[in-house]
Design a protein around this motif. Structure first.
Motif, PDB file in Angstrom:
ATOM      1  N   ALA A 107       0.837  -1.206   0.000  1.00 34.34           N
ATOM      2  CA  ALA A 107       0.000   0.000   0.000  1.00 34.34           C
ATOM      3  C   ALA A 107       0.870   1.254   0.000  1.00 34.34           C
ATOM      4  O   ALA A 107       0.597   2.213  -0.728  1.00 34.34           O
ATOM      5  CB  ALA A 107      -0.933  -0.009   1.218  1.00 34.34           C
ATOM      6  N   ALA A 108       1.912   1.246   0.803  1.00 32.60           N
ATOM      7  CA  ALA A 108       2.808   2.408   0.863  1.00 32.60           C
ATOM      8  C   ALA A 108       3.534   2.617  -0.459  1.00 32.60           C
ATOM      9  O   ALA A 108       3.675   3.753  -0.923  1.00 32.60           O
ATOM     10  CB  ALA A 108       3.810   2.251   2.002  1.00 32.60           C
ATOM     11  N   LEU A 109       3.988   1.529  -1.076  1.00 30.53           N
ATOM     12  CA  LEU A 109       4.664   1.651  -2.378  1.00 30.53           C
ATOM     13  C   LEU A 109       3.746   2.275  -3.424  1.00 30.53           C
ATOM     14  O   LEU A 109       4.163   3.138  -4.193  1.00 30.53           O
ATOM     15  CB  LEU A 109       5.150   0.284  -2.856  1.00 30.53           C
ATOM     16  N   GLU A 110       2.492   1.835  -3.436  1.00 26.75           N
ATOM     17  CA  GLU A 110       1.525   2.397  -4.388  1.00 26.75           C
ATOM     18  C   GLU A 110       1.310   3.884  -4.119  1.00 26.75           C
ATOM     19  O   GLU A 110       1.280   4.694  -5.044  1.00 26.75           O
ATOM     20  CB  GLU A 110       0.201   1.640  -4.310  1.00 26.75           C
ATOM     21  N   SER A 111       1.230   4.255  -2.857  1.00 23.36           N
ATOM     22  CA  SER A 111       1.062   5.670  -2.532  1.00 23.36           C
ATOM     23  C   SER A 111       2.308   6.476  -2.872  1.00 23.36           C
ATOM     24  O   SER A 111       2.202   7.617  -3.321  1.00 23.36           O
ATOM     25  CB  SER A 111       0.682   5.838  -1.057  1.00 23.36           C
TER      26      SER A 111
END
Length: 133
Positions: A107-111
């Motif tokens: 999720a953090a990578l996508e953000s």
């Protein structure tokens, strides 16, 4: 329109930009009219106008929540709003690093990917200067 709606519409324009809000409102149909009114009155008119925390802090909280929920379109909209509200790219990065621990690395990578796109656009719009456009 109610006073709450008008207050919310003004805050929504301040944070997300009048152009973005105009596009959203232009897409209102008989089917989605009530949800746009609800979002504008409740989210923006009731919550974003509260004095308990700043718009800047609300923006950072939104980025964490939207990362956790994997709501990429809204996340991008709120990255620009966070910048408008005075958040720095460094602060946005720190929030996203925090989300990696509590929401998960994917999720953090996508953000991070989405924030990078918005930050690049912001830099072009502001001619590389920091702060508001």
């Amino acid at each position: 329109m109610t006073d709450r709606f008008e207050k919310g519409l003004n805050v929504r324009k301040d944070v997300l930009g009048a152009e973005h809000v105009a596009r959203s409102m232009a897409n209102v149909s008989e089917f989605n009219k009530e949800i746009q009114e609800l979002v504008t009155s409740w989210c923006w008119g009731d919550i974003w106008t509260r004095e308990g925390i700043s718009r800047r802090d609300r923006s950072l909280i939104n980025l964490a929540i939207l990362t956790a929920m994997n709501r990429n379109h809204e996340f991008k909209v709120h990255v620009k709003g966070a910048l408008t509200n005075g958040c720095t790219p460094e602060e946005i990065k720190e929030v996203l690093l925090q989300t990696a621990v509590y929401c998960g690395v994917p999720a953090a990578l996508e953000s991070f990917r989405n924030a990078s796109e918005v930050l690049a656009e912001w830099e072009q719009e502001t001619d590389g200067s920091s702060g508001r456009a």
